[in-house]
Motif scaffolding. Structure first.
Motif, PDB file in Angstrom:
ATOM      1  N   GLU A  29       0.534  -1.275  -0.401  1.00  0.00           N
ATOM      2  CA  GLU A  29       0.103   0.187   0.138  1.00  0.00           C
ATOM      3  C   GLU A  29       0.484   1.491   0.244  1.00  0.00           C
ATOM      4  OE1 GLU A  29      -0.913  -1.357   4.196  1.00  0.00           O
ATOM      5  OE2 GLU A  29       0.232  -2.694   1.808  1.00  0.00           O
ATOM      6  N   LEU A  30       2.449   0.915   0.157  1.00  0.00           N
ATOM      7  CA  LEU A  30       3.162   2.103   0.445  1.00  0.00           C
ATOM      8  C   LEU A  30       3.890   2.640  -0.677  1.00  0.00           C
ATOM      9  CD1 LEU A  30       4.134   1.970   3.713  1.00  0.00           C
ATOM     10  CD2 LEU A  30       2.842   3.744   3.338  1.00  0.00           C
ATOM     11  N   GLU A  31       3.362   1.197  -1.843  1.00  0.00           N
ATOM     12  CA  GLU A  31       4.378   1.440  -3.396  1.00  0.00           C
ATOM     13  C   GLU A  31       3.846   2.536  -4.101  1.00  0.00           C
ATOM     14  OE1 GLU A  31       5.770  -0.993  -7.016  1.00  0.00           O
ATOM     15  OE2 GLU A  31       3.791  -2.176  -5.246  1.00  0.00           O
ATOM     16  N   LYS A  32       2.971   3.269  -4.089  1.00  0.00           N
ATOM     17  CA  LYS A  32       3.005   4.577  -4.878  1.00  0.00           C
ATOM     18  C   LYS A  32       3.351   6.042  -4.280  1.00  0.00           C
ATOM     19  CE  LYS A  32      -1.479   6.796  -5.014  1.00  0.00           C
ATOM     20  NZ  LYS A  32      -2.837   7.332  -5.170  1.00  0.00           N
ATOM     21  N   TYR A  33       3.728   6.071  -3.407  1.00  0.00           N
ATOM     22  CA  TYR A  33       4.223   6.976  -2.400  1.00  0.00           C
ATOM     23  C   TYR A  33       6.015   7.204  -2.873  1.00  0.00           C
ATOM     24  CZ  TYR A  33      -0.407   7.021  -0.611  1.00  0.00           C
ATOM     25  OH  TYR A  33      -1.270   7.146  -0.951  1.00  0.00           O
TER      26      TYR A  33
END
Length: 275
Positions: free
Chosen positions: A16-20
């Motif tokens: 869930e942190l990949e896009k950031y």
């Protein structure tokens, strides 16, 4: 920009942190999303790291590590409260919540450190200032320095041998205390003002600009830029505060000038390196 990196960015452990996780700056909306995500997982909840007395009441500082889900630190190998870590946490709490609970937690933390230093370490400082203790020797002298770690639950010294030759920790405390005063959140008067005067005199007497300490890394003794920087920043913040308040600095008349001159000179010689 990615071509200049020595190693590529890997995928984060949490999908869930990949896009950031990227080189380009996040938008304001994305920063809010990250904050909401962290808060939903209690990542930003510092309450379990708070040290508590025998009745379960927070004492002000934070432990280096929470040993279990209830916040009991007694079984942790990182049992104790480090001045440096606590000051960084305290400043972060104040900076992100200057008018709320974060600021109150910050003040409680810094006050607990000041109380510890006044109660247990001020006499060590005076012995050095009076020429009765030489703390620039080998390991046998390191416990004679002001202690930069204490038992947060009780506010007492940790009497086990430890390398307290860490000037950066003192610098971080003095700088953070000045920031709270400059912001009008915690006026610097009385015993706290006297304590900072003692600490600046101490740094001058031990010639901290040429003092080979263990520093932030707690490793080999060297002249560390990361120790010189906090002490210089504290000197400048304190001088600004004295000018702002009109107070007379409770230290030797030339202490602040000497620290400004010597620390800035030593730091210029080392930077951009650490040692």
């Amino acid at each position: 920009m990615s071509a200049t990196l020595s190693a590529p960015l890997g995928k984060p452990f949490r999908p869930e942190l990949e896009k950031y996780c990227r080189l380009e700056p996040l938008s304001l909306q994305e920063l809010r999303e990250v904050q909401d995500l962290l808060q939903s997982h209690c990542t930003l909840d510092v309450s379990k790291a708070k040290c508590k007395d025998k009745n379960g009441k927070p004492t002000g500082p934070f432990s280096a590590s929470a040993a279990n889900a209830t916040g009991d630190h007694s079984g942790s190998s990182m049992f104790g409260s480090w001045l440096r870590d606590n000051c960084i946490i305290a400043y972060g709490l104040f900076l992100t919540d200057p008018d709320g609970q974060g600021c109150e937690d910050s003040k409680a933390c810094i006050n607990s450190i000041a109380t510890f230093l006044l109660t247990h370490e001020a006499y060590r400082i005076e012995l050095v200032l009076g020429g009765h203790k030489d703390v620039k020797g080998g390991p046998a002298t390191w416990m004679d320095r002001p202690h930069i770690r204490f038992i947060g639950e009780t506010g007492l010294e940790d009497t086990k041998w430890y390398n307290h030759k860490q000037n950066d920790a003192l610098g971080y405390f003095m700088w953070t205390r000045c920031q709270l005063a400059l912001a009008g959140k915690m006026p610097l008067t009385g015993d706290h003002l006297k304590l900072l005067g003692q600490l600046f005199d101490y740094l001058s007497v031990i010639e901290c600009w040429d003092d080979h300490d263990a520093g932030h890394w707690e490793e080999h003794s060297a002249q560390h830029a990361s120790s010189l920087g906090p002490c210089l920043a504290a000197t400048r913040a304190f001088a600004t505060l004295m000018q702002k308040t009109g107070f007379l600095a409770p230290c030797r008349s030339d202490t602040l000038k000497i620290l400004e001159l010597k620390l800035s000179s030593s730091l210029k010689e080392i930077l951009p390196n650490e040692v």
